[in-house]
Write an enzyme that holds these catalytic residues in place. Structure first.
Site, PDB file in Angstrom:
ATOM      1  NE  ARG A  59       5.142 -25.543 -12.732  1.00 46.88           N
ATOM      2  CZ  ARG A  59       3.927 -25.221 -12.285  1.00 46.88           C
ATOM      3  NH1 ARG A  59       3.067 -24.694 -13.078  1.00 46.88           N
ATOM      4  NH2 ARG A  59       3.579 -25.421 -11.012  1.00 46.88           N
ATOM      5  CB  THR A  60       8.787 -31.531 -12.297  1.00 44.88           C
ATOM      6  OG1 THR A  60       9.087 -30.186 -11.939  1.00 44.88           O
ATOM      7  CG2 THR A  60      10.070 -32.283 -12.535  1.00 44.88           C
ATOM      8  CE  LYS A  88       1.174 -51.015   2.094  1.00 47.34           C
ATOM      9  NZ  LYS A  88       1.381 -52.190   1.240  1.00 47.34           N
ATOM     10  NE  ARG A 109       9.523 -31.931  -7.381  1.00 49.83           N
ATOM     11  CZ  ARG A 109       8.947 -30.888  -7.980  1.00 49.83           C
ATOM     12  NH1 ARG A 109       7.765 -30.463  -7.563  1.00 49.83           N
ATOM     13  NH2 ARG A 109       9.536 -30.279  -8.989  1.00 49.83           N
ATOM     14  CG  HIS A 137      14.018 -28.739  -9.859  1.00 47.21           C
ATOM     15  ND1 HIS A 137      13.892 -29.720 -10.835  1.00 47.21           N
ATOM     16  CD2 HIS A 137      12.762 -28.230  -9.689  1.00 47.21           C
ATOM     17  CE1 HIS A 137      12.625 -29.801 -11.210  1.00 47.21           C
ATOM     18  NE2 HIS A 137      11.921 -28.913 -10.536  1.00 47.21           N
TER      19      HIS A 137
HETATM   20  N1   CP Z   1       8.985 -25.890 -11.593  1.00 45.71           N
HETATM   21  C1   CP Z   1       8.523 -26.911 -10.868  1.00 45.71           C
HETATM   22  O1   CP Z   1       9.284 -27.712 -10.324  1.00 45.71           O
HETATM   23  O2   CP Z   1       7.153 -26.992 -10.818  1.00 45.71           O
HETATM   24  P1   CP Z   1       6.352 -28.162 -10.135  1.00 45.71           P
HETATM   25  O3   CP Z   1       6.604 -28.086  -8.647  1.00 45.71           O
HETATM   26  O4   CP Z   1       4.910 -27.921 -10.488  1.00 45.71           O
HETATM   27  O5   CP Z   1       6.858 -29.459 -10.689  1.00 45.71           O
END
Ligand code: CP
Length: 313
Positions: A59-60, A88, A109, A137
């Site tokens: 999703r993100t 590396k 991320r 998040h």
């Molecule tokens: N909600 C969320 O962070 O989903 P993903 O890990 O799929 O990005």
């Protein structure tokens, strides 16, 4: 729109990087985008977004990329670190310096807590935290708050239940912190003893004088909730597979449990889910988690347009 113009060039590492007024302005913008497909459509033409994902995501990453493409901009990046020079031995600081040479903003991320803050110190372009380990998040929080506002008409005077892995769940940490700034929010944290909320989040709730309770049994509390925020027990955060197997199915939301809940309660989940929400719940009108994922794209469009100083923003 005045608050939005102040967001140009800003970094987003944790929810407190935005004021309540700035978040409200982003939600208004996201709702305009939802209503009118053409709103801000070409506003990021010529801009580039780097999406650097050192951890898996559906999703993100996809919603950020969809958001940028819908705004007329373009994306580059990687979906797993094995295809980057991190494999590396390149440092995060150097990877970020490079991405900042090529892109107008960076979405990252990373499995390490604090990685987004470190990246923000080495980047000459805005960095947006797409999840740093079990820490924060913030764009999931924007998604969650927008969903509550859209479906319940307000963010305030609500009882919110968080259920599942509250120890490692970064979406829980960010949302609980963000909700503590709203009026008359009661929070109920439902988890096994091994997966309770970290003390530093509890200290923040205490500082804001939030009424909160910690419980182990979902059935004891579901009747009083306006929002039930389910979360997955995250295998990737456990050191010990036996502990994960013992705890993973502690809570399963099914039709029987939903029958005890308020008629207007909404069920949110950042997703992905594993077993904690039975598929039979998907057809319940109170199941809002797929709608929530769609709102995530609208609010990320609003955020990117604002940070990149696009169009009418
Ligand atoms: N909600 C969320 O962070 O989903 P993903 O890990 O799929 O990005």
């Amino acid at each position: 729109m005045q608050n939005i113009s102040k967001l140009k060039g800003r970094y987003l590492v944790e929810p407190e990087d935005l004021t309540l007024e700035e978040m409200e302005s982003l939600f208004n913008l996201a709702e305009n985008i939802e209503k009118d497909d053409a709103y801000l459509r070409e506003s990021c033409r010529g801009k580039l977004l780097a999406t650097l994902f050192f951890e898996p995501s559906t999703r993100t990453r996809l919603s950020f990329e969809a958001a940028m493409l819908r705004l007329g901009g373009s994306c580059l990046g990687f979906a797993e670190p094995g295809s980057s020079s991190a494999s590396k031995g390149e440092s995060l600081a150097d990877t970020i310096r490079m991405a900042a040479c090529y892109a107008d903003a960076i979405v990252m991320r990373n499995p390490k807590e604090g990685a987004a803050l470190l990246a923000s110190r080495y980047s000459s372009v805005p960095v947006i935290n797409a999840g740093d380990g079990g820490h924060h998040h913030p764009t999931q929080t924007l998604t969650d708050l927008l969903t509550i506002r859209r479906l319940l008409g307000k963010i305030g005077n609500l009882t919110v239940g968080f259920c599942g892995d509250l120890k490692f769940g970064r979406t829980v940490h960010s949302l609980a912190k963000a909700l503590s700034r709203y009026v008359n929010i009661k929070m109920i944290f439902i988890s096994p003893a091994e997966l309770t909320l970290p003390d530093y989040i509890k200290s923040i709730l205490q500082k804001h004088k939030i009424e909160y309770y910690e419980k182990e049994n979902l059935d004891d509390s579901i009747q009083e909730l306006d929002v039930l925020y389910m979360t997955r027990v995250q295998r990737e955060r456990f050191f010990n597979e036996e502990d994960y197997i013992r705890l993973k199915d502690t809570y399963v939301l099914n039709s029987g449990r939903m029958s005890q809940a308020k008629e207007k309660m909404i069920v949110l989940h950042p997703l992905p889910r594993v077993n904690e929400i039975s598929v039979e719940v998907d057809s319940d009108p109170r199941a809002a988690y797929f709608t929530q994922a769609k709102y995530g794209m609208y609010v990320r469009m609003a955020l990117l347009a604002a940070i990149l100083g696009a169009g009418q923003c």
